[in-house]
Design an enzyme around this catalytic site. Structure first.
Site, PDB file in Angstrom:
ATOM      1  N   PHE C 119      12.541  10.151  -8.244  1.00  0.00           N
ATOM      2  CA  PHE C 119      12.079   8.898  -7.653  1.00  0.00           C
ATOM      3  C   PHE C 119      10.847   9.193  -6.820  1.00  0.00           C
ATOM      4  O   PHE C 119      10.557  10.360  -6.538  1.00  0.00           O
ATOM      5  CB  PHE C 119      13.187   8.282  -6.786  1.00  0.00           C
ATOM      6  CG  PHE C 119      13.613   6.936  -7.266  1.00  0.00           C
ATOM      7  CD1 PHE C 119      14.156   6.779  -8.526  1.00  0.00           C
ATOM      8  CD2 PHE C 119      13.468   5.800  -6.459  1.00  0.00           C
ATOM      9  CE1 PHE C 119      14.547   5.539  -8.984  1.00  0.00           C
ATOM     10  CE2 PHE C 119      13.858   4.559  -6.910  1.00  0.00           C
ATOM     11  CZ  PHE C 119      14.403   4.425  -8.164  1.00  0.00           C
ATOM     12  N   GLN C 233       7.802  -2.925   4.448  1.00  0.00           N
ATOM     13  CA  GLN C 233       7.425  -2.322   3.165  1.00  0.00           C
ATOM     14  C   GLN C 233       7.148  -3.371   2.097  1.00  0.00           C
ATOM     15  O   GLN C 233       7.895  -4.341   1.962  1.00  0.00           O
ATOM     16  CB  GLN C 233       8.535  -1.399   2.671  1.00  0.00           C
ATOM     17  CG  GLN C 233       8.176  -0.717   1.355  1.00  0.00           C
ATOM     18  CD  GLN C 233       9.130   0.405   1.011  1.00  0.00           C
ATOM     19  OE1 GLN C 233      10.232   0.173   0.523  1.00  0.00           O
ATOM     20  NE2 GLN C 233       8.719   1.631   1.296  1.00  0.00           N
ATOM     21  N   ARG C 279       5.622   4.152  -1.820  1.00  0.00           N
ATOM     22  CA  ARG C 279       5.372   2.741  -2.119  1.00  0.00           C
ATOM     23  C   ARG C 279       4.176   2.153  -1.374  1.00  0.00           C
ATOM     24  O   ARG C 279       3.450   1.336  -1.923  1.00  0.00           O
ATOM     25  CB  ARG C 279       6.630   1.932  -1.782  1.00  0.00           C
ATOM     26  CG  ARG C 279       7.745   2.231  -2.742  1.00  0.00           C
ATOM     27  CD  ARG C 279       9.047   1.632  -2.306  1.00  0.00           C
ATOM     28  NE  ARG C 279      10.065   1.928  -3.305  1.00  0.00           N
ATOM     29  CZ  ARG C 279      11.349   1.660  -3.148  1.00  0.00           C
ATOM     30  NH1 ARG C 279      11.787   1.091  -2.034  1.00  0.00           N
ATOM     31  NH2 ARG C 279      12.204   1.946  -4.095  1.00  0.00           N
ATOM     32  N   HIS C 344       9.462  -6.057   0.513  1.00  0.00           N
ATOM     33  CA  HIS C 344      10.659  -5.452  -0.062  1.00  0.00           C
ATOM     34  C   HIS C 344      11.650  -4.949   0.966  1.00  0.00           C
ATOM     35  O   HIS C 344      12.859  -5.057   0.784  1.00  0.00           O
ATOM     36  CB  HIS C 344      10.237  -4.291  -0.959  1.00  0.00           C
ATOM     37  CG  HIS C 344      11.384  -3.639  -1.668  1.00  0.00           C
ATOM     38  ND1 HIS C 344      12.182  -4.327  -2.553  1.00  0.00           N
ATOM     39  CD2 HIS C 344      11.874  -2.364  -1.636  1.00  0.00           C
ATOM     40  CE1 HIS C 344      13.113  -3.504  -3.036  1.00  0.00           C
ATOM     41  NE2 HIS C 344      12.955  -2.324  -2.484  1.00  0.00           N
ATOM     42  N   ARG C 380       9.578   3.744   3.868  1.00  0.00           N
ATOM     43  CA  ARG C 380      10.810   4.275   3.290  1.00  0.00           C
ATOM     44  C   ARG C 380      10.579   4.763   1.864  1.00  0.00           C
ATOM     45  O   ARG C 380       9.851   4.130   1.099  1.00  0.00           O
ATOM     46  CB  ARG C 380      11.894   3.188   3.275  1.00  0.00           C
ATOM     47  CG  ARG C 380      13.183   3.631   2.607  1.00  0.00           C
ATOM     48  CD  ARG C 380      14.269   2.596   2.709  1.00  0.00           C
ATOM     49  NE  ARG C 380      14.039   1.390   1.922  1.00  0.00           N
ATOM     50  CZ  ARG C 380      14.183   1.328   0.586  1.00  0.00           C
ATOM     51  NH1 ARG C 380      14.512   2.394  -0.106  1.00  0.00           N
ATOM     52  NH2 ARG C 380      13.986   0.181  -0.038  1.00  0.00           N
TER      53      ARG C 380
END
Lengths: 314, 290, 564
Positions: C119, C233, C279, C344, C380
């Site tokens: 990830f 985020q 992200r 998000h 995050r």
């Protein structure tokens, strides 16, 4: 993006006014989900409109309702796909559940059904204490995950004819949940689960309504069929349904094995016995339907093919 | 046109009139029904509870016979047989593990199957291959003025991803056929709900209750008669109707016809030729159609 | 008013709340879980890609928990409390084992061990998953496990109004049953706020409709601080135009972002990690691409999965495939999925320490997205939110058990009636401001002015406008006076919470004059460790946010430039 005004007719309900329909004109485009349509109505036109919605991506199971009569998740339904030629869409609360307010029914009975099937894994003590690692083969995970996919949306129960006709039937979702644990070799209560689910499993008509309405493709009816396949492992009380299921099953198996076909009249006698058969014959005599009752078809000629195909049960 | 025909156990047994009417109507419409060689019971709604493998293999045996006869598809008057064969084909196509085991069972019986044969309902044959227009041309005695409840039941429609012929929620096939005979189709809410037949051998009180629900719902919505597409619905709603109505202390009956019986009537056959029961015959007489 | 007494009340039935409930209940204490939705409707269900975990004997042979902590610290742009990150990594393996023992059907390797994948921001692959519905699978596992306890009562579809206090002691909360509109006082010595995030503050969000920042609003009004609320985020791949989340798993499994020239533009912004950079970096890069005219008409980019093959997509990314198909009419096996960034996650939250305890009130705890333990810092990493809810849900559960063992009941109903009376004002009032108007204005302001790119002017404007909205909200009223599922009233309560937390987010963003992680200031484009290596602590005053600071906890990693 091309916008179009659509008409949404909502069957509303509240204690004071009872049931009434209300129509709203809303702008939408081809990407507009029905949950968004509802949100627009609520924030811009009728704040009193009540409905449930949460994730808007078909994983939380909140926004279950009937859209043009079809049990659906509002979020998974695109307005343009379901409007008729006049641009109209009808929304109603789900069937079966008690109506409380607009598109919000009381679904407690759904949850109660789920709680009844011990919906949780009982792992081995060693595993719980962290002394041992659990393994699970990918094929098994696939089978468990298929039936674990239920999102508690309640649509299958709302649409199931057996649920409505038979209070002893646990309903499609609870059976999917129950079977999910039977299929899970990490669980230690398999026998108990089979005993708990078997009588109810035979109360399903296999009408495939749950399969059709399920937004997650869980196929509860398949879970029920898979549960039934454990009938020989059942050690619970011999209920009427279980007794008849056994008789009926054995009779059919025997017939197919011996003749390759089902002879309804023989099956009938074997399942119900002579007394019941006489009573029904009288009715059939009255309705002029007796003449075909003893029609007997040929057996399969090459019955050895059937026997070889059937071989051992697996 | 030659059609491989799978009558199914019920229509060669207590629901013989389904077969009789289907044969007559087919003949009129130039369909030559070629009965599947040495066919066996599909085990529909039953055998897949016992073993998916055996169920699939039994159904594929029939389809293999169809193939040997030189056909690409077969037609059946029974929704349960239809559903059973289509589900078997679907699983065979999609589940490689099952496929392997089924192939082994077939091989055991010296058979091999390539998955190529389709199965369809006789209604689909009527609508797709014959066409409503051609059917209309054969109507000699239109059933004008009769309000005909159009019932579909479950197995003909669901699951849609396997059956695929028409919308499982807004089906039209039976309605279109009824309209072709001149009768007036009457839709009713329980049109695609289960008739309860599968429960009759296991949980009879509920099975009968469901049948009563269907009959009552059709009647309450104005139907004078009921038309349906399935040999087993026929057993449930027609053959044992008096039992149902006695059980629920109903003082009425609702004449029930299999869909080719209705077509047969409009084509000019007599109720006797079509194997109709007393309830239907009496009602048709009362309404002056006989 | 009905009054019920429990040892612990837990606000929120998502992963964090349920994990804590399981822990507290298994210690023998009575627990009430209160949620405005049935627990499986919680936003945890929407988490897709997975949960990061270092499992000894079932991880990359080169990996170890320190690499994992380092990834978190760097991913969070050094605003991470390093002791918290180390705890998160250290307990990650255990937590996956617990979930497995409770029945979570994790995807498996051929030998039966739990599978793993890469990830964003991970040095080694660590993400464990259940197809791409990991959150839903874990949520159901926890919920169903919790229903096995006789000492957990669920108050489903109860809306929490405010916290009951006696001086500095928490004394439970007041909730309203949505079905009947009857208020109930749930008294308890310990209170856990695990009410999730605040996505609905933004016009474009991947979050559920229910993510209205209720926990933050309630906390702020009770004098409890939020930590680092400026850090919001934005996920790179919100499906265009519905903002439904396309999981990072899509890129983790090999999906590539492309602009209208067909370029893999992330090569320019993150030459090593490409599409799997953290992200904040990907979202900013995408916004720049769109801004500079390399997006597609309507303002989106393409997420290309086609080279992965149909079978692989269907097995590993079925939700992404379904979402693209259902909601955008795109077949991801043949075409690119249209995506753009959308709100998000909220890195900020109720100020708690590494034990999940807040110190503004006695007996108040927070966990999950509602809390800020400072494991995510300024940004995050993917797969860490599920992990945080479970690890810190468990840690916080343990702290609550310890608290309950050492704290006696305090008797009082002090502000119970006030809470209810204030709430009823919305219903009693016959005219005034309507929640829908305020809400739509708020969501526009937050998206335009407190979004991916920020500056002084935008933020000042936001603080001003939000303050005005808060003033207007004092006169909120509802047209619906009925007493079953009067959802209009609950929307008004939610709006009150959203306005309170929006003021905190925008004020803290205006205050932080640097760029760090997800907080990007056009007017201060660089990280400023000399002045800003510190946490924001925000309290709600009468009409403004009062800001103070807290140091960041360092254990072993010194700040470095953040290059991917």
């Amino acid at each position: 993006m091309e916008e179009k005004e659509i008409t949404v007719n909502v069957k509303k309900y509240n204690e004071k006014d009872g049931v009434f329909w209300k129509s709203y004109r809303v702008k939408a485009d081809r990407y507009t989900q029905m949950t968004e349509v509802l949100r627009r109505i609520k924030t811009e036109q009728d704040p009193s409109l009540s409905y449930r919605a949460s994730c808007h991506m078909a994983v939380c199971g909140s926004c279950s309702m009937k859209i043009n009569g079809i049990p659906s998740l509002a979020c998974k339904t695109m307005a343009f796909k379901v409007m008729d030629e006049k641009g109209e869409i009808n929304l109603e609360s789900m069937d079966y559940y008690t109506e409380v307010r607009d598109l919000i029914p009381d679904v407690d009975t759904f949850y109660d059904r789920m709680y009844k099937v011990m919906p949780r894994l009982y792992a081995d003590e060693e595993v719980i204490e962290g002394k041992e690692e659990q393994r699970m083969l990918p094929e098994e995970q696939k089978e468990v995950w298929k039936f674990q996919g239920c999102i508690y949306c309640g649509l299958c129960v709302s649409a199931c004819p057996s649920v409505k006709a038979d209070e002893k039937f646990l309903g499609p979702a609870a059976h999917a949940k129950g079977y999910r644990y039977i299929a899970d070799d990490r669980d230690t209560k398999k026998e108990e689960r089979i005993d708990m689910l078997m009588d109810s499993a035979w109360r399903c008509t296999s009408c495939y309504m749950c399969y059709e309405v399920c937004p997650q493709d869980v196929q509860p009816v398949i879970a029920i069929k898979k549960t039934r396949s454990h009938l020989d492992d059942y050690r619970g009380p011999e209920t009427d349904v279980i007794t008849m299921a056994r008789k009926h099953d054995n009779a059919i198996l025997e017939l197919i094995n011996d003749t390759g076909k089902i002879k309804e009249s023989s099956l009938y006698l074997k399942t119900f016995g002579f007394g019941e058969a006489i009573k029904d014959s009288i009715n059939m005599l009255k309705s002029g339907k007796i003449k075909y009752a003893f029609t007997k078809d040929n057996n399969v000629k090459n019955i050895n093919e059937i026997k070889k195909i059937m071989g051992d049960k697996k | 046109m030659k059609v491989a025909y799978y009558p199914g156990c019920a229509s060669h047994g207590i629901a013989k009139d389904v077969d009789i009417a289907t044969q007559l109507v087919a003949k009129d419409l130039d369909l030559e029904l070629m009965e599947v060689d040495d066919w066996n019971c599909c085990g529909g709604g039953f055998m897949d509870d016992k073993s998916e493998e055996i169920h699939t293999a039994l159904n594929l045996r029939n389809l293999e016979k169809v193939k040997t006869m030189g056909f690409e598809k077969m037609s059946t008057p029974c929704s349960v047989c239809l559903n059973s064969h289509r589900i078997a084909s679907d699983k065979y196509e999609k589940d490689p593990e099952l496929r392997e085991n089924v192939d082994r069972r077939l091989k055991n019986a010296d058979m091999e199957y390539d998955g190529s044969v389709d199965s369809e309902h006789f209604i689909w044959t009527l609508i797709r291959d014959v066409g409503i227009d051609k059917i209309k041309k054969h109507v000699k005695k239109p059933l004008k003025g009769i309000k005909m409840g159009t019932y579909y039941g479950c197995q003909l429609l669901r699951p849609y991803e396997v059956m695929g012929f028409e919308s499982p929620y807004n089906p039209k096939s039976v309605m279109d056929l009824v309209a072709a005979t001149g009768a007036e189709p009457v839709a009713f809410p329980l049109k695609s709900s289960c008739c309860g037949f599968p429960l009759v051998g296991i949980n009879p009180p509920v099975g009968l209750k469901m049948a009563n629900n269907i009959l009552s719902d059709a009647k309450n919505n104005g139907a004078e008669m009921l038309v349906h597409p399935c040999s087993l619905c026929h057993l449930q709603l027609d053959v044992t109707q008096l039992k149902i109505q006695n059980q629920f202390k109903q003082d009425w009956t609702l004449p029930v016809l299999y869909v080719t019986q209705l077509l047969g009537l409009s084509f000019g056959y007599t109720p006797e030729e079509l194997g109709l029961g007393k309830i239907a015959k009496d009602y048709l007489r009362e309404r002056g159609f006989v | 008013m009905e009054k019920k007494e429990y040892d612990a009340v837990i606000l929120g039935g998502g992963l964090a709340g349920l994990m804590a409930a399981n822990i507290v209940a298994s210690a023998g204490f009575s627990v009430a879980v209160v949620s405005k939705v049935f627990p499986t409707r919680s936003h945890s269900a929407a988490a897709e890609g997975g949960i990061a975990a270092y499992i000894k004997g079932n991880s990359d042979p080169n990996d170890d928990p320190d690499f994992m902590s380092y990834d978190e610290v760097k991913g969070g742009d050094y605003l991470v409390d390093q002791d918290a990150a180390e705890l998160l990594s250290a307990k990650s393996g255990e937590i996956v084992h617990i979930l497995d023992a409770w029945g979570a059907p994790f995807n498996r390797q051929p030998d039966g061990r739990i599978a793993l994948r890469y990830f964003g921001g991970q040095t080694y692959p660590r993400t464990r998953f259940v197809a791409d519905k990991t959150g839903m699978a874990l949520l159901h596992t926890l919920f169903e496990h919790a229903t096995g306890f006789k000492n957990i009562d669920f108050y489903n579809e109860y809306y929490v109004l405010d916290i009951v206090k006696e001086g500095k002691d928490v004394n439970g909360l007041v909730a309203m049953e949505m079905k009947t509109m009857d208020p109930v006082y749930l008294k308890s010595r310990a209170l856990l706020i695990a009410a999730g995030g605040l996505g609905m503050l933004y016009k474009h969000t991947t979050n559920s409709y229910i993510n209205t920042g209720d926990g933050y609003g309630i906390a702020l009004r009770s004098g409890v601080a939020l930590k680092d609320p400026e850090f919001v985020q934005f996920h790179p791949t919100g499906l265009y135009p519905s903002d439904i989340l396309i999981s990072e798993a899509a890129r983790a499994e090999g999906g590539i972002l492309k602009n209208n020239k067909g370029e893999r533009f992330m090569a320019r912004y993150a030459p090593h990690k490409f599409d799997l950079a953290p992200r904040d970096i990907v979202s900013r890069s995408m916004t720049i691409e769109i801004r500079e005219g390399r997006g597609f008409k309507g303002g989106y980019l393409g997420l290309d999965l086609t080279h992965l093959g149909k079978e692989y997509i269907m097995e590993r990314l079925s939700l992404a495939y379904d979402a693209a198909k259902t909601f955008s009419g795109v077949d991801a096996t043949e075409e690119m999925i249209p995506v753009r960034p959308a709100q998000h996650y909220f890195m900020g939250g109720i100020d708690v320490d590494i034990t999940g305890s807040n110190h503004d009130l006695n007996g108040i705890f927070a966990a999950g997205e509602a809390a800020c333990v400072s494991v995510h810092g300024a940004n995050r990493l993917g797969s860490n939110s599920l992990l945080e809810t479970l690890v810190y849900g468990r840690e916080t559960g343990d702290s609550m058990v310890n608290f309950l063992k050492s704290h006696k009941n305090v008797e009082s109903n002090s502000n119970v009636d006030d809470i209810v009376n204030t709430a009823y004002l919305y219903i009693k009032r016959e005219s005034g401001e309507h929640f829908g108007t305020l809400l739509n204005e708020l969501r526009d302001i937050m998206w335009e002015n407190v979004g991916i790119f920020r500056d002084k002017k935008k933020l000042e404007e936001a603080v001003g406008k939000i303050s005005d909205l808060r003033k207007r909200s004092v006169n909120m009223y509802v047209t619906d006076k009925s007493s079953n599922y009067n959802t209009e009233v609950f929307n008004a309560f939610e709006t009150r919470n959203m306005l309170d937390v929006a003021l905190a987010v925008s004020s803290a963003a205006l205050n932080r004059k640097e760029t760090r992680g997800a907080h990007y200031r056009d007017d201060y484009p660089n990280r400023d460790d000399d002045n800003w290596m510190k946490h924001t602590v925000a309290y709600l005053g009468d009409s403004e946010i009062k800001i103070s600071y807290k140091p960041v906890n360092f254990t072993r990693w010194k700040p470095e430039p953040r290059v991917y």
